[in-house]
Write an enzyme that holds these catalytic residues in place. Structure first.
Site, PDB file in Angstrom:
ATOM      1  CE  LYS A  56       4.594  -4.730  -2.641  1.00  0.00           C
ATOM      2  NZ  LYS A  56       3.551  -4.846  -1.756  1.00  0.00           N
TER       3      LYS A  56
ATOM      4  CB  SER B 272       9.203   3.592   2.370  1.00  0.00           C
ATOM      5  OG  SER B 272       9.396   2.654   3.490  1.00  0.00           O
TER       6      SER B 272
ATOM      7  CE1 TYR C 179      10.602   0.245  -2.097  1.00  0.00           C
ATOM      8  CE2 TYR C 179      11.159   0.249   0.206  1.00  0.00           C
ATOM      9  CZ  TYR C 179      10.295   0.319  -0.613  1.00  0.00           C
ATOM     10  OH  TYR C 179       9.023   0.977  -0.409  1.00  0.00           O
TER      11      TYR C 179
ATOM     12  CE  LYS D  69       9.675   3.597  -2.544  1.00  0.00           C
ATOM     13  NZ  LYS D  69       8.545   4.065  -3.689  1.00  0.00           N
TER      14      LYS D  69
ATOM     15  CE1 TYR E 215       1.792   6.372   1.093  1.00  0.00           C
ATOM     16  CE2 TYR E 215       2.710   4.550   0.021  1.00  0.00           C
ATOM     17  CZ  TYR E 215       2.045   5.887   0.007  1.00  0.00           C
ATOM     18  OH  TYR E 215       1.451   6.334  -1.175  1.00  0.00           O
TER      19      TYR E 215
ATOM     20  CG  LEU F  98       4.108 -10.420  10.573  1.00  0.00           C
ATOM     21  CD1 LEU F  98       4.819 -11.781  10.661  1.00  0.00           C
ATOM     22  CD2 LEU F  98       4.282  -9.706  11.645  1.00  0.00           C
TER      23      LEU F  98
ATOM     24  N   PRO G  19      18.450  -9.689   8.975  1.00  0.00           N
ATOM     25  CG  PRO G  19      20.297 -10.779   7.782  1.00  0.00           C
ATOM     26  CD  PRO G  19      18.739 -11.036   8.228  1.00  0.00           C
TER      27      PRO G  19
HETATM   28  P1  NAD Z   1       2.591  -2.956  -5.521  1.00  0.00           P
HETATM   29  O1  NAD Z   1       3.812  -3.638  -6.062  1.00  0.00           O
HETATM   30  O2  NAD Z   1       1.238  -3.811  -5.192  1.00  0.00           O
HETATM   31  O3  NAD Z   1       2.165  -1.858  -6.613  1.00  0.00           O
HETATM   32  C1  NAD Z   1       3.127  -1.147  -7.250  1.00  0.00           C
HETATM   33  C2  NAD Z   1       2.392  -1.061  -8.758  1.00  0.00           C
HETATM   34  O4  NAD Z   1       3.498  -0.320  -9.731  1.00  0.00           O
HETATM   35  C3  NAD Z   1       2.323  -2.365  -9.696  1.00  0.00           C
HETATM   36  O5  NAD Z   1       1.035  -2.601  -9.823  1.00  0.00           O
HETATM   37  C4  NAD Z   1       3.554  -2.588 -10.392  1.00  0.00           C
HETATM   38  O6  NAD Z   1       2.840  -3.269 -11.636  1.00  0.00           O
HETATM   39  C5  NAD Z   1       3.597  -1.236 -10.961  1.00  0.00           C
HETATM   40  N1  NAD Z   1       5.112  -0.528 -11.332  1.00  0.00           N
HETATM   41  C6  NAD Z   1       6.307  -1.073 -10.853  1.00  0.00           C
HETATM   42  N2  NAD Z   1       6.996  -0.293 -11.675  1.00  0.00           N
HETATM   43  C7  NAD Z   1       6.440   0.314 -12.885  1.00  0.00           C
HETATM   44  C8  NAD Z   1       6.803   1.002 -14.009  1.00  0.00           C
HETATM   45  N3  NAD Z   1       8.115   1.183 -14.026  1.00  0.00           N
HETATM   46  N4  NAD Z   1       5.819   1.385 -14.817  1.00  0.00           N
HETATM   47  C9  NAD Z   1       4.458   1.205 -14.417  1.00  0.00           C
HETATM   48  N5  NAD Z   1       4.168   0.317 -13.426  1.00  0.00           N
HETATM   49  C10 NAD Z   1       5.250   0.038 -12.619  1.00  0.00           C
HETATM   50  O7  NAD Z   1       3.287  -2.316  -4.098  1.00  0.00           O
HETATM   51  P2  NAD Z   1       2.553  -1.341  -3.229  1.00  0.00           P
HETATM   52  O8  NAD Z   1       2.364  -2.266  -2.038  1.00  0.00           O
HETATM   53  O9  NAD Z   1       0.985  -0.848  -3.705  1.00  0.00           O
HETATM   54  O10 NAD Z   1       3.414  -0.124  -2.996  1.00  0.00           O
HETATM   55  C11 NAD Z   1       3.007   1.078  -3.774  1.00  0.00           C
HETATM   56  C12 NAD Z   1       4.090   2.063  -3.482  1.00  0.00           C
HETATM   57  O11 NAD Z   1       4.183   2.426  -2.007  1.00  0.00           O
HETATM   58  C13 NAD Z   1       5.504   1.753  -3.795  1.00  0.00           C
HETATM   59  O12 NAD Z   1       6.203   2.767  -4.532  1.00  0.00           O
HETATM   60  C14 NAD Z   1       6.247   1.341  -2.687  1.00  0.00           C
HETATM   61  O13 NAD Z   1       7.625   1.349  -2.666  1.00  0.00           O
HETATM   62  C15 NAD Z   1       5.543   2.192  -1.731  1.00  0.00           C
HETATM   63  N6  NAD Z   1       5.487   1.567  -0.366  1.00  0.00           N
HETATM   64  C16 NAD Z   1       4.931   0.452  -0.085  1.00  0.00           C
HETATM   65  C17 NAD Z   1       4.859  -0.238   1.171  1.00  0.00           C
HETATM   66  C18 NAD Z   1       4.371  -1.475   1.456  1.00  0.00           C
HETATM   67  O14 NAD Z   1       4.549  -1.977   2.604  1.00  0.00           O
HETATM   68  N7  NAD Z   1       3.346  -1.895   0.549  1.00  0.00           N
HETATM   69  C19 NAD Z   1       5.525   0.664   2.405  1.00  0.00           C
HETATM   70  C20 NAD Z   1       6.119   1.892   2.166  1.00  0.00           C
HETATM   71  C21 NAD Z   1       6.016   2.324   0.695  1.00  0.00           C
HETATM   72  C1  UD1 Z   2       9.894  -4.246   5.461  1.00  0.00           C
HETATM   73  C2  UD1 Z   2      11.252  -3.651   4.759  1.00  0.00           C
HETATM   74  C3  UD1 Z   2      10.970  -2.362   4.577  1.00  0.00           C
HETATM   75  C4  UD1 Z   2       9.759  -1.853   4.068  1.00  0.00           C
HETATM   76  C5  UD1 Z   2       8.500  -2.615   4.458  1.00  0.00           C
HETATM   77  C6  UD1 Z   2       7.343  -2.533   3.822  1.00  0.00           C
HETATM   78  C7  UD1 Z   2      12.995  -5.179   5.493  1.00  0.00           C
HETATM   79  C8  UD1 Z   2      14.450  -5.327   5.977  1.00  0.00           C
HETATM   80  N1  UD1 Z   2      12.398  -3.981   5.568  1.00  0.00           N
HETATM   81  O1  UD1 Z   2       9.811  -3.570   6.775  1.00  0.00           O
HETATM   82  O2  UD1 Z   2      12.306  -1.572   4.110  1.00  0.00           O
HETATM   83  O3  UD1 Z   2       9.517  -0.567   3.837  1.00  0.00           O
HETATM   84  O4  UD1 Z   2       8.782  -3.980   4.797  1.00  0.00           O
HETATM   85  O5  UD1 Z   2       7.198  -3.060   2.307  1.00  0.00           O
HETATM   86  O6  UD1 Z   2      12.663  -6.033   4.659  1.00  0.00           O
HETATM   87  N2  UD1 Z   2       8.517 -10.610  10.472  1.00  0.00           N
HETATM   88  C9  UD1 Z   2       8.755 -11.786  11.067  1.00  0.00           C
HETATM   89  N3  UD1 Z   2       8.720 -12.796  10.097  1.00  0.00           N
HETATM   90  C10 UD1 Z   2       8.464 -12.894   8.808  1.00  0.00           C
HETATM   91  C11 UD1 Z   2       8.249 -11.432   8.418  1.00  0.00           C
HETATM   92  C12 UD1 Z   2       8.356 -10.554   9.257  1.00  0.00           C
HETATM   93  O7  UD1 Z   2       8.987 -12.235  12.183  1.00  0.00           O
HETATM   94  O8  UD1 Z   2       8.292 -13.731   8.068  1.00  0.00           O
HETATM   95  C13 UD1 Z   2       8.724  -9.599  11.258  1.00  0.00           C
HETATM   96  C14 UD1 Z   2       9.951  -8.578  10.976  1.00  0.00           C
HETATM   97  O9  UD1 Z   2      11.155  -8.960  11.676  1.00  0.00           O
HETATM   98  C15 UD1 Z   2       9.414  -7.336  11.641  1.00  0.00           C
HETATM   99  C16 UD1 Z   2       7.972  -7.217  11.380  1.00  0.00           C
HETATM  100  O10 UD1 Z   2       7.604  -8.848  11.177  1.00  0.00           O
HETATM  101  O11 UD1 Z   2       9.685  -7.122  12.943  1.00  0.00           O
HETATM  102  C17 UD1 Z   2       7.380  -6.675  10.284  1.00  0.00           C
HETATM  103  O12 UD1 Z   2       8.294  -7.129   9.066  1.00  0.00           O
HETATM  104  P1  UD1 Z   2       7.707  -6.647   7.493  1.00  0.00           P
HETATM  105  O13 UD1 Z   2       6.309  -7.150   7.277  1.00  0.00           O
HETATM  106  O14 UD1 Z   2       8.830  -7.354   6.646  1.00  0.00           O
HETATM  107  O15 UD1 Z   2       7.938  -5.192   7.556  1.00  0.00           O
HETATM  108  P2  UD1 Z   2       9.228  -4.255   8.063  1.00  0.00           P
HETATM  109  O16 UD1 Z   2      10.385  -5.092   8.463  1.00  0.00           O
HETATM  110  O17 UD1 Z   2       8.676  -3.099   8.864  1.00  0.00           O
END
Ligand code: NAD
Ligand code: UD1
Length: 362
Positions: free
Chosen positions: A84, A124, A148, A152, A176, A199, A290
């Site tokens: 991710k 996402s 990434y 999705k 999400y 963040l 960026p």
């Molecule tokens: P995370 O990295 O904490 O959890 C992902 C889990 O998947 C980990 O435990 C990892 O070990 C496991 N994994 C990865 N590849 C694997 C594979 N090939 N086989 C078996 N296990 C595998 O991430 P998260 O934040 O819990 O995210 C969960 C899902 O939600 C992801 O698909 C992510 O892209 C999506 N998502 C997350 C966010 C976010 O901000 N956290 C936002 C939008 C979508």
């Molecule tokens: C990022 C990813 C997005 C992903 C999401 C959840 C990028 C460009 N986008 O989104 O694809 O789905 O995480 O994993 O990486 N910020 C700061 N300082 C920091 C970190 C973040 O100012 O050190 C700001 C960012 O500019 C943004 C906000 O905080 O405005 C949230 O950032 P972040 O938590 O990285 O999430 P997304 O940008 O929404």
């Protein structure tokens, strides 16, 4: 009902295991632990007082996946497993396309073969690309700026096409927004490895003094205070959204935004964190990152209308819970470094039945 939770040891997956068990579902976790620890599942067990069946497998491994499907009578799959990190996906596109897309294909193939008709996918908000917020599920998806995001969008299309030719299937695509916070017990939360990208983990690292200041990426966006707007959602609310989906399944493809419908700026989040926890978070304004959007927030009314789900916890809860988890982790690390080093054990000790079948490092 038996639910296969891929990526169940991860951040969102572990909170969802808790929510599912609390709602009476049985949970079978498949995770290769590439970004998590088996210990998290012990914590899940401690919270819910229920067993978690765990397989340490890679879900791109068809044979390993089929072993689970043949052993358990599954009622549904929630597919969290994935890589991710956006910037890493730009550096290693093949790893991201392979892991995130092949896993979706392998799991849906096993579902077809074993007659498992319920599939919930972790998508996402990134799939909305440069649409104008608030994002609504009916919007035409625009290209994302990184591999990434593409994984999705492509997984969404694959699952949609499969559902079309499999009558009786129920595919739910969950978009999400920005999950933050942790379980209120402080036992499970987000543990990014190395320097975080997002963040909230960045804020907690600055709050605990590991990093000296936060860099705020740009204050010249057309927003309330010039900083980026996001829809932060408590990970517990997000997890409960998955239960709402399983409780209200309908055939075909259903798409839901899981967010709060509220846009919060970077500076607003910093201030709320400082006030909620009584800690200063020093920051400096630097150039825009960026690929960042000015605004990204949900219209989450469809989930409320159709699933009766809405986020209940506020920004203060998110900040308090994130900090409680981080503080507990600090204490634990301190205690560990004070005691004699012991051999690390990544395998769960939840009984013979629950031992992993495969090791990802083999
Ligand atoms: P995370 O990295 O904490 O959890 C992902 C889990 O998947 C980990 O435990 C990892 O070990 C496991 N994994 C990865 N590849 C694997 C594979 N090939 N086989 C078996 N296990 C595998 O991430 P998260 O934040 O819990 O995210 C969960 C899902 O939600 C992801 O698909 C992510 O892209 C999506 N998502 C997350 C966010 C976010 O901000 N956290 C936002 C939008 C979508
Ligand atoms: C990022 C990813 C997005 C992903 C999401 C959840 C990028 C460009 N986008 O989104 O694809 O789905 O995480 O994993 O990486 N910020 C700061 N300082 C920091 C970190 C973040 O100012 O050190 C700001 C960012 O500019 C943004 C906000 O905080 O405005 C949230 O950032 P972040 O938590 O990285 O999430 P997304 O940008 O929404």
């Amino acid at each position: 009902m038996n639910i296969l939770v891929t990526g169940g040891a991860g951040y969102i997956g572990s909170h969802t295991c808790v929510a599912l068990q609390e709602a009476g579902y049985s949970v079978i976790v498949a995770d290769n632990l590439c970004n998590s620890k088996a210990e998290t599942l012990e914590q899940v067990k401690q919270i819910t007082n229920k067993e978690v069946t765990f397989y340490q497998i890679d879900v791109t491994d068809e044979v390993a996946v089929e072993t689970i499907f043949s052993k358990h009578q599954l009622d549904g799959v929630i597919h969290f497993a994935g890589l991710k990190a956006v910037s890493e996906s730009v550096e290693k596109p093949l790893a991201y396309y392979y892991n995130n897309i092949v896993s979706t294909m392998v799991l849906s193939k096993a579902c077809q073969k074993y007659g498992v008709k319920r599939f919930v996918f972790s998508s996402s908000a990134t799939v909305y690309g440069e649409n104008k917020a608030p994002f609504v599920e009916t919007m035409t998806l625009l290209p994302t700026t990184n591999p990434y995001g593409e994984t999705k969008a492509i997984s969404e299309r694959i699952l949609t096409d499969i559902a079309k030719v499999n009558p009786g299937w129920s595919v739910t695509l969950l978009r999400y927004f920005n999950p933050v916070g942790a379980h209120e017990s402080g036992l499970i939360g987000e543990t990014p490895s190395g320097i975080p990208n997002n963040l909230m983990p960045y804020i907690t690292q600055v709050a605990k003094g590991k990093l000296d200041k936060l860099r705020v990426f740009g204050n010249d966006y057309p927003t309330v205070d010039g900083t980026g707007i996001r829809d932060y959602i408590h990970v517990r609310d997000l997890a409960e959204g998955h239960v709402a989906v399983l409780d209200n399944l309908t055939d075909g493809v259903n798409i839901y935004n899981l967010g709060t419908s509220q846009g919060i700026s970077v500076l607003q989040l910093i201030r709320t964190f400082e006030e909620a926890n009584g800690i200063d978070v020093p920051y400096e304004i630097v150039a825009r990152r960026p690929g960042d959007l000015a605004e990204c927030y949900a219209d989450a009314s469809k989930a409320e209308r159709e699933l009766g789900w809405t986020a209940k916890r506020n920004l203060v809860d998110m900040c308090r819970d994130a900090w409680r988890f981080e503080s507990r982790m600090m204490l634990k690390r301190r205690k560990n470094s004070d005691s004699k080093p012991s051999k690390s054990n990544t395998r769960p000790e939840i009984g013979k039945e629950n031992m992993p079948l495969y090791d990802c490092e083999e």
